[in-house]
Design a protein around this motif. Sequence first.
Motif, PDB file in Angstrom:
ATOM      1  N   LEU A 117       0.819  -1.213   0.000  1.00 17.84           N
ATOM      2  CA  LEU A 117       0.000   0.000   0.000  1.00 17.84           C
ATOM      3  C   LEU A 117       0.854   1.265   0.000  1.00 17.84           C
ATOM      4  O   LEU A 117       0.374   2.342  -0.373  1.00 17.84           O
ATOM      5  N   GLN A 118       2.111   1.137   0.407  1.00 20.52           N
ATOM      6  CA  GLN A 118       3.003   2.293   0.446  1.00 20.52           C
ATOM      7  C   GLN A 118       3.826   2.438  -0.831  1.00 20.52           C
ATOM      8  O   GLN A 118       4.524   3.437  -1.010  1.00 20.52           O
ATOM      9  N   ALA A 119       3.734   1.441  -1.723  1.00 17.21           N
ATOM     10  CA  ALA A 119       4.523   1.461  -2.960  1.00 17.21           C
ATOM     11  C   ALA A 119       3.707   2.059  -4.096  1.00 17.21           C
ATOM     12  O   ALA A 119       2.560   1.673  -4.326  1.00 17.21           O
ATOM     13  N   GLU A 120       4.301   2.978  -4.820  1.00 17.96           N
ATOM     14  CA  GLU A 120       3.587   3.668  -5.898  1.00 17.96           C
ATOM     15  C   GLU A 120       3.239   2.732  -7.050  1.00 17.96           C
ATOM     16  O   GLU A 120       2.234   2.920  -7.734  1.00 17.96           O
ATOM     17  N   ALA A 121       4.061   1.717  -7.273  1.00 12.37           N
ATOM     18  CA  ALA A 121       3.865   0.837  -8.438  1.00 12.37           C
ATOM     19  C   ALA A 121       2.830  -0.256  -8.188  1.00 12.37           C
ATOM     20  O   ALA A 121       2.510  -1.021  -9.096  1.00 12.37           O
ATOM     21  N   THR A 122       2.287  -0.348  -6.982  1.00 10.48           N
ATOM     22  CA  THR A 122       1.334  -1.403  -6.668  1.00 10.48           C
ATOM     23  C   THR A 122       0.061  -1.243  -7.493  1.00 10.48           C
ATOM     24  O   THR A 122      -0.508  -0.155  -7.570  1.00 10.48           O
ATOM     25  N   THR A 123      -0.402  -2.333  -8.093  1.00 10.35           N
ATOM     26  CA  THR A 123      -1.613  -2.289  -8.917  1.00 10.35           C
ATOM     27  C   THR A 123      -2.837  -2.683  -8.099  1.00 10.35           C
ATOM     28  O   THR A 123      -2.727  -3.302  -7.028  1.00 10.35           O
ATOM     29  N   ALA A 124      -3.995  -2.356  -8.624  1.00 11.80           N
ATOM     30  CA  ALA A 124      -5.255  -2.718  -7.971  1.00 11.80           C
ATOM     31  C   ALA A 124      -5.408  -4.233  -7.898  1.00 11.80           C
ATOM     32  O   ALA A 124      -5.894  -4.776  -6.899  1.00 11.80           O
ATOM     33  N   ASN A 125      -4.991  -4.929  -8.960  1.00 10.46           N
ATOM     34  CA  ASN A 125      -5.082  -6.388  -8.954  1.00 10.46           C
ATOM     35  C   ASN A 125      -4.231  -6.993  -7.841  1.00 10.46           C
ATOM     36  O   ASN A 125      -4.623  -7.973  -7.211  1.00 10.46           O
ATOM     37  N   HIS A 126      -3.081  -6.416  -7.598  1.00  7.60           N
ATOM     38  CA  HIS A 126      -2.186  -6.911  -6.556  1.00  7.60           C
ATOM     39  C   HIS A 126      -2.810  -6.708  -5.171  1.00  7.60           C
ATOM     40  O   HIS A 126      -2.757  -7.599  -4.321  1.00  7.60           O
ATOM     41  N   VAL A 127      -3.418  -5.560  -4.972  1.00  7.21           N
ATOM     42  CA  VAL A 127      -4.083  -5.281  -3.694  1.00  7.21           C
ATOM     43  C   VAL A 127      -5.273  -6.207  -3.504  1.00  7.21           C
ATOM     44  O   VAL A 127      -5.478  -6.776  -2.427  1.00  7.21           O
TER      45      VAL A 127
END
Length: 350
Positions: A228-238
Amino acid sequence: MSQIPSLVEFLRQSETQLRIFDMGRRVSKLSAETFNKVEQAQVPYPAPFMHHAWIALLMWNPKLKDQNVVWFLKLPLDEQGYLVQAARDDFMNRLMQNISNVLSGDPDSTKKDALQDNPFSFKPEQEKMAIFHAHATLAIGQPASQYYEYAQQYFDGQLGYDQWQALGYQGIADLVVRHDKGRNSEILTKAIPQLPDEVYEVLCTCLENITPDHTLFSALSARLQTSLQAEATTANHVAAQLRAISNGHNEEAKRDLVLAVLNTEHALEAEVLAAIATRCNVSLRFPEVLKPYLEALAAGKSGQVGFSRILADLMFMPDLRALILHVFRSPDRSEKLSEAIGQMFGGNLG
């Protein structure tokens, strides 16, 4: 009450062993006693999904474990979550008309075709089939698939975490379902912080089907918070990670994680909203989670169609329906939520 025997009673007339699994939101065991009560309309179905009970019946002869039979059934529920008795009777009539020697032990039995042309049968998606197969082999006492050992070696770091292309989904499913065997939980816990996103998302879709122990849940929680703190995180990953923590024992910890997600921009994404509704719905029983979730759903990228579809499913659960209506009637609700409610109900919340 109809004199047609219950499905559980009917199947127990033979020497066949029976296991029942819920196949709706996740693959989980369902006791024959509970399902028998559901059949008799004594209790509502405990895990409704899209207004139906999605179940798998695994049957086998203890002396011939390699000759098991599986039926996948999708049975409609009424507005209170009870099995529609007319549909159950219709299914049983079709079943008994289709074969007279179900589970009779006759080597020429056509029991594998018992659901041929039956409107209540369904074919699970590939992911659920892999998890079910892992559960089934474990229940019958059969060995895991040929991919199991490779999955163990990979997640144990023996092959290098970048060598994931040869991993089989069935092997990951077998490892997860057998997480409490040997060192498997330790292997998974140590691997979680180091796994590539592609592998981790697949692992998460399997983990939603088990109840992780404390250390495994802690590792999942830590990685979600980092994501959640990483800018590159995608919605699918979350969304995948929400699914992974969704069946954990610690309801307060899950509540805090869902709230943390709702406080990010990911909360407006359709994948994340669906993951919370379909997997983390228990967390929505907390008022401090339900209100921001409904606000995010109203403002979300899934639009009015997504809002109405998700709410129709959530409000099918009696414990959530009253809580949702309470939020809907709150004078503190946003204009966006009020607009979405109006379009869904036409102004009538009765």
